[in-house]
Design a protein around this motif. Structure first.
Motif, PDB file in Angstrom:
ATOM      1  N   SER B 184       0.885  -1.105  -0.042  1.00 28.50           N
ATOM      2  CA  SER B 184       0.072   0.006   0.061  1.00 28.50           C
ATOM      3  C   SER B 184       0.766   1.304   0.168  1.00 28.50           C
ATOM      4  O   SER B 184       0.618   2.281  -0.775  1.00 28.50           O
ATOM      5  CB  SER B 184      -0.824   0.000   0.993  1.00 28.50           C
ATOM      6  OG  SER B 184      -0.028   0.014   2.379  1.00 28.50           O
ATOM      7  N   VAL B 185       1.861   1.333   0.845  1.00 32.35           N
ATOM      8  CA  VAL B 185       2.888   2.422   0.706  1.00 32.35           C
ATOM      9  C   VAL B 185       3.798   2.626  -0.614  1.00 32.35           C
ATOM     10  O   VAL B 185       3.681   3.604  -1.308  1.00 32.35           O
ATOM     11  CB  VAL B 185       4.047   2.180   1.837  1.00 32.35           C
ATOM     12  CG1 VAL B 185       5.083   3.463   1.672  1.00 32.35           C
ATOM     13  CG2 VAL B 185       3.333   2.279   3.411  1.00 32.35           C
ATOM     14  N   LEU B 186       3.972   1.551  -1.090  1.00 30.81           N
ATOM     15  CA  LEU B 186       4.442   1.517  -2.645  1.00 30.81           C
ATOM     16  C   LEU B 186       3.660   2.178  -3.692  1.00 30.81           C
ATOM     17  O   LEU B 186       3.804   2.967  -4.461  1.00 30.81           O
ATOM     18  CB  LEU B 186       4.716  -0.033  -2.963  1.00 30.81           C
ATOM     19  CG  LEU B 186       5.809   0.126  -4.234  1.00 30.81           C
ATOM     20  CD1 LEU B 186       7.170   0.664  -4.199  1.00 30.81           C
ATOM     21  CD2 LEU B 186       5.945  -1.359  -4.644  1.00 30.81           C
ATOM     22  N   ALA B 187       2.339   1.665  -3.546  1.00 37.15           N
ATOM     23  CA  ALA B 187       1.356   2.131  -4.395  1.00 37.15           C
ATOM     24  C   ALA B 187       1.071   3.826  -4.307  1.00 37.15           C
ATOM     25  O   ALA B 187       0.821   4.216  -5.212  1.00 37.15           O
ATOM     26  CB  ALA B 187       0.111   1.327  -4.377  1.00 37.15           C
ATOM     27  N   ALA B 188       0.906   4.072  -3.003  1.00 34.15           N
ATOM     28  CA  ALA B 188       0.629   5.395  -3.040  1.00 34.15           C
ATOM     29  C   ALA B 188       1.820   6.435  -3.264  1.00 34.15           C
ATOM     30  O   ALA B 188       1.572   7.302  -3.544  1.00 34.15           O
ATOM     31  CB  ALA B 188       0.271   5.460  -1.514  1.00 34.15           C
TER      32      ALA B 188
END
Lengths: 235, 371
Positions: B184-188
């Motif tokens: 989720s951090v990577l995607a954001a």
């Protein structure tokens, strides 16, 4: 009186020493015959370059002869290896050098004990002997002093003590009074005679100093590598 | 030997210069070694903390975590490979972090790792989404248990629930959360690098009793070359700059040891020249060359050990004085002992230059030369 071989501290027969300097050969000793009795003091005199020091060095196992035999205290050291000569010097001869040459960072007592520390150690026996020698040489009160804290005469006495530590058959003195004034030189020579005679130890004293010859049992003269006059031994 | 020790005790000034120079060399050796260890530790902690024996990258990644992607299909093949035990996903992303107490533009570089197999120092249970463990070095940046750290340009919040030690990566502090948190951090924050569902950057693999290298080859064969599997030490060496750092530092350390050899050699050569007369007298009264040289060696050993002790004390003081996370320096017992061993070796080798001179001292010189 004629000394037998067993009475002799030193017996040199036909000793020749040749140094090679470049392509030239320098004969330092040439057919030297010299004997020293077991309790005899011999003054060895001669001009500079006559071979006195070489003779002394060969007698003390510092040098090996080119030819001839050298017997010290019954040991024929003529063919000794360097290692054997090291052991011989440690156990059978004593040296007192012209410039005293005490170890500067050792006390008077430690300078005597250094002889024991260089070989198989005898520990307490050596310490007792060092203390006894210091007492006999009048140095008990100075045993803890470094050479720099001693007078010239005291340093010479410490050097004599060091030479006697291993109870040698022969003590070799190299110009022992050359660095001392007349009065001190006389005291040292008397001391040498007293110490040698009281122990029955033989000595060769290399010297230019006429005062010493009076205290010697015999005066041997050496010129150009030959002992021209071995002197006569007192009966 | 006693003679040599007495000289050291009674004439310490004579050896002071050599001791001081050697102490500086010892400190230099230990600081260089400590910096190397600090750099390597700071670059490789995350990999060393892994509790598997192998790391699997995609073959096209050139052994780089950032470029690597392992699909679920490849993972299934690896899980079925004979000899493979636990297979766990691993992901990472480097971001700027905003930490409470810092200004809004004061970013602290961190690496967020997503994991399935807990690295050394963490409980087996993976934290819930949005929660992370932090490397202890981040405490110096003000991170505390319960802190909320905002990651990347999207300022994705993660809550710190605990700490672990020695897990830094690329000289940055690390955060450790679930793969879900990482995704989720990577995607954001890195939409172009987003990892699809079930896609990992790499896999950490535990194996049975088989040799690691053999098993690594078996995995790469099983995936038909879709993967490149490395042992942990191989993965560490493959990190950019690590091998080069080690090579450069070890060369500097080698040259420093060489300088120590020269310093000790020159010092004891000079001392031996000064002692020629004394050695002549001692040889005349029965000292062997062996005893005299053993004395020189003993003095060199004592001087070196004193210098090393000073170097060790200074290195430990330096280690204690350097704020955590500022300079990558660690004074480890192994490094301090190794540096001391190098110096002792250098000292003994340096002394060997004096041996010939000691052997050549002629005892006859003590009694007035050879004439």
């Amino acid at each position: 009186m004629t000394a037998t071989a067993t009475d002799l501290a030193l017996q040199m027969e036909g000793v020749r020493k040749v140094y090679r300097v470049g392509d030239a050969e320098v004969v330092a000793l040439d057919g030297v015959h010299l004997t020293v009795g077991a309790d005899e003091i011999v003054a060895l005199v001669g001009p500079s370059g006559s071979g006195k020091t070489t003779l002394c060095s060969i007698a003390g196992g510092l040098l090996t002869p080119t030819e001839g035999s050298v017997i010290v205290g019954g040991q024929d050291i003529s063919q000794y290896s360097a290692r054997q000569l090291t052991g011989f010097r440690r156990e059978s001869v004593g040296f007192v050098f012209q410039t005293v040459n005490l170890v500067p960072f050792l006390t008077a007592r430690e300078n005597l004990l250094v002889v024991d520390e260089l070989g198989p150690r005898t520990g307490r026996k050596a310490r007792d002997r060092a203390d006894q020698l210091l007492e006999e040489l009048g140095l008990t009160g100075r045993s803890g002093n470094l050479p720099a804290q001693l007078s010239g005469g005291e340093r010479q006495r410490v050097a004599i003590g060091r030479a006697l530590m291993n109870e040698p058959d022969l003590v070799l003195f190299d110009e022992p009074t050359s660095a001392l004034d007349t009065q001190l030189g006389d005291q040292v020579v008397k001391l040498i005679r007293h110490e040698m005679k009281s122990r029955g130890t033989a000595a060769i004293i290399v010297t230019h100093d006429d005062r010493i010859t009076h205290y010697a049992d015999r005066v041997a003269r050496i010129v150009d590598g030959r002992v021209t006059d071995a002197g006569s031994r007192d009966a | 030997m006693k003679l040599a020790l007495r000289e050291l005790l009674r004439r310490p000034g004579r050896f002071a210069v050599a001791t001081a120079i050697l102490a500086l060399i010892a400190l230099l050796l230990m600081v260089l070694g400590g910096l190397l260890d600090g750099l390597v530790a700071g670059s490789t902690g995350a990999l060393r903390a892994q509790r598997g024996q192998l790391i699997v990258y995609s073959s096209a990644s050139q052994e780089s975590l950032v470029r690597s992607r392992i699909t679920p299909a490849v993972r299934q093949v690896i899980e079925k490979t004979v000899g493979v035990g636990r297979v766990a996903g691993l992901g990472s992303v480097q971001l700027g972090a905003r930490i409470e107490g810092h200004g809004p533009r004061d970013l602290v570089p961190v690496v967020l790792f997503g994991y399935e197999l807990a690295p050394r120092g963490l409980p087996d249970a993976v934290p819930a989404a949005g929660r992370v463990y932090a490397d202890r070095s981040l405490q110096s940046e003000g991170v505390r248990q319960g802190s909320t750290v905002l990651l990347g340009p999207a300022r994705t919040p993660v809550e710190v629930v605990g700490f672990l030690g020695d897990s830094r990566y690329s000289l940055q502090g690390t955060l450790w959360g679930s793969l879900q948190t990482w995704r989720s951090v990577l995607a954001a924050n890195r939409p172009g690098e987003r990892a699809g569902a079930g896609v990992d950057q790499a896999l950490v693999v535990r194996i049975g009793a088989v040799d690691s290298s053999t098993q690594a080859h078996a995995i790469d064969r099983a995936t038909n070359g879709a993967t490149k599997t490395l042992t942990i030490p191989q993965a560490i060496n493959a990190l950019p700059g690590v091998a080069q750092q080690q090579t450069v530092f070890n060369q500097i350390i080698g040259i420093t040891v060489l300088i120590a050899v020269v310093v000790v050699g020159l010092f004891f050569a000079l001392i031996t020249v000064e002692r020629v007369g004394l050695y002549g007298v001692l040889k005349a009264v029965g000292a062997s060359s062996g005893i005299l040289f053993a004395g020189v060696l003993l003095q060199a050993l004592v001087v070196t050990l004193i210098a090393s002790a000073i170097g060790v004390a200074a290195s430990l003081a330096l280690d204690a004085a350097i704020p955590a996370g500022s300079i990558p320096f660690v004074a480890t017992p192994a490094r301090l002992l190794t540096s001391t061993a190098y110096l002792v070796f250098a000292a003994l080798l340096g002394c060997a230059f004096s041996l010939r001179r000691v052997l050549r001292v002629d005892p006859a010189a003590a009694i007035g030369g050879e004439q």
